[in-house]
Design an enzyme around this catalytic site. Structure first.
Site, PDB file in Angstrom:
ATOM      1  CG  ASP A  36      46.138  32.668  29.471  1.00  0.00           C
ATOM      2  OD1 ASP A  36      46.525  33.287  28.465  1.00  0.00           O
ATOM      3  OD2 ASP A  36      46.263  33.099  30.639  1.00  0.00           O
ATOM      4  N   GLY A 125      36.676  26.173  32.912  1.00  0.00           N
ATOM      5  CA  GLY A 125      37.773  25.259  33.214  1.00  0.00           C
ATOM      6  C   GLY A 125      38.220  25.445  34.651  1.00  0.00           C
TER       7      GLY A 125
HETATM    8  N1  AR6 Z   1      40.773  25.684  22.486  1.00  0.00           N
HETATM    9  C1  AR6 Z   1      39.519  25.901  22.941  1.00  0.00           C
HETATM   10  N2  AR6 Z   1      39.153  25.702  24.214  1.00  0.00           N
HETATM   11  C2  AR6 Z   1      40.092  25.270  25.081  1.00  0.00           C
HETATM   12  C3  AR6 Z   1      41.430  25.017  24.708  1.00  0.00           C
HETATM   13  C4  AR6 Z   1      41.757  25.251  23.331  1.00  0.00           C
HETATM   14  N3  AR6 Z   1      42.986  25.055  22.872  1.00  0.00           N
HETATM   15  N4  AR6 Z   1      42.106  24.590  25.804  1.00  0.00           N
HETATM   16  C5  AR6 Z   1      41.222  24.575  26.832  1.00  0.00           C
HETATM   17  N5  AR6 Z   1      40.003  24.967  26.402  1.00  0.00           N
HETATM   18  P1  AR6 Z   1      40.376  27.460  31.157  1.00  0.00           P
HETATM   19  P2  AR6 Z   1      39.056  29.530  32.798  1.00  0.00           P
HETATM   20  C6  AR6 Z   1      38.731  25.108  27.147  1.00  0.00           C
HETATM   21  O1  AR6 Z   1      40.755  26.683  32.372  1.00  0.00           O
HETATM   22  O2  AR6 Z   1      38.166  28.522  33.415  1.00  0.00           O
HETATM   23  C7  AR6 Z   1      44.188  29.818  32.906  1.00  0.00           C
HETATM   24  O3  AR6 Z   1      45.269  29.277  33.586  1.00  0.00           O
HETATM   25  C8  AR6 Z   1      38.523  24.284  28.385  1.00  0.00           C
HETATM   26  O4  AR6 Z   1      38.045  22.991  28.048  1.00  0.00           O
HETATM   27  O5  AR6 Z   1      41.368  27.600  30.066  1.00  0.00           O
HETATM   28  O6  AR6 Z   1      38.453  30.812  32.315  1.00  0.00           O
HETATM   29  C9  AR6 Z   1      44.179  31.339  32.914  1.00  0.00           C
HETATM   30  O7  AR6 Z   1      45.471  31.883  32.920  1.00  0.00           O
HETATM   31  C10 AR6 Z   1      37.459  25.085  29.127  1.00  0.00           C
HETATM   32  O8  AR6 Z   1      36.160  24.690  28.722  1.00  0.00           O
HETATM   33  O9  AR6 Z   1      39.893  28.972  31.536  1.00  0.00           O
HETATM   34  C11 AR6 Z   1      43.410  31.654  34.156  1.00  0.00           C
HETATM   35  O10 AR6 Z   1      44.260  31.660  35.294  1.00  0.00           O
HETATM   36  C12 AR6 Z   1      37.675  26.513  28.654  1.00  0.00           C
HETATM   37  O11 AR6 Z   1      38.670  26.433  27.618  1.00  0.00           O
HETATM   38  C13 AR6 Z   1      42.419  30.518  34.273  1.00  0.00           C
HETATM   39  O12 AR6 Z   1      42.984  29.428  33.548  1.00  0.00           O
HETATM   40  C14 AR6 Z   1      38.152  27.455  29.724  1.00  0.00           C
HETATM   41  O13 AR6 Z   1      39.058  26.784  30.593  1.00  0.00           O
HETATM   42  C15 AR6 Z   1      41.102  30.872  33.618  1.00  0.00           C
HETATM   43  O14 AR6 Z   1      40.187  29.850  33.849  1.00  0.00           O
END
Ligand code: AR6
Length: 179
Positions: A36, A125
């Protein structure tokens, strides 16, 4: 013969030149960390402007639902923001809600005439969803959806970490690009 397919790559979703990328957002739609944070950072303020308008209109986005904005400065034309479930042991409809995220994002993509869409590993994540279970839900939901429509040409799963990548590569429905 079916022409649509699922691609698996490792990398940064903000760099992808597809019609739409999906954001793993939170229900405030006001940005956050992880993917995000990266999407808002690279896409610029136009994305948050549109998110604010959506919040004013409908008051955020519920778990499992999805909304669409411009892609701003991203190579992608649009961003679909979906809110994954927080993992809370598995008996709180986490699996259904995660499937809803994939399904509702695909529906919105079709409504906006998108043919190529890229997903991050939603909820795996900060939200703590077990990666093996999340991979199975992602593949099953996307496969079912694209088997019923030709409007989406390609779905890309973009993994930022090796663990998600390995789980997803176990599924024969998912292809690694060659060359
Ligand atoms: N490109 C692709 N994947 C990514 C990237 C990127 N640039 N950066 C991280 N990931 P998360 P959630 C992966 O925590 O669990 C946020 O603060 C990462 O390795 O981003 O759905 C939001 O605002 C992981 O596998 O999302 C919400 O509050 C995946 O993206 C909360 O986090 C998801 O990790 C959502 O949590």
């Amino acid at each position: 013969m079916k022409q649509n397919w699922i691609e698996l790559i490792k990398g940064d979703i903000t760099q992808l030149d597809v019609d739409v990328i999906v954001n793993a957002a939170n229900s405030s739609l006001m940005g956050g960390g992880g993917v995000d944070g990266a999407i808002h950072r690279v896409g610029g303020p136009a994305i948050l402007d549109e998110c604010r308008k959506i919040v004013a209109r409908q008051g955020g986005c519920k778990t499992g639902k999805a909304v669409i904005t411009t892609g701003g400065n991203l190579p992608a034309r649009f961003v679909i923001h979906t809110v994954g479930p927080v993992w809370n042991g598995g008996n709180n409809q986490e699996a259904e809600k995660l499937a809803d995220c994939y399904r509702n994002s695909l529906i919105l993509a079709v409504e906006n005439k998108c043919k190529t869409i890229a997903f991050p590993n939603i909820s795996t994540g900060v939200y703590g969803f077990p990666k093996d279970k999340a991979a199975e839900i992602a593949v099953k939901t996307v496969s079912e959806f694209i088997s019923e429509t030709d409007e989406i040409r390609k779905v890309t799963f973009v993994c930022f970490d090796q663990e998600n990548f390995l789980y997803l590569s176990n599924f024969p429905e998912v292809k690694r690009p060659t060359g």
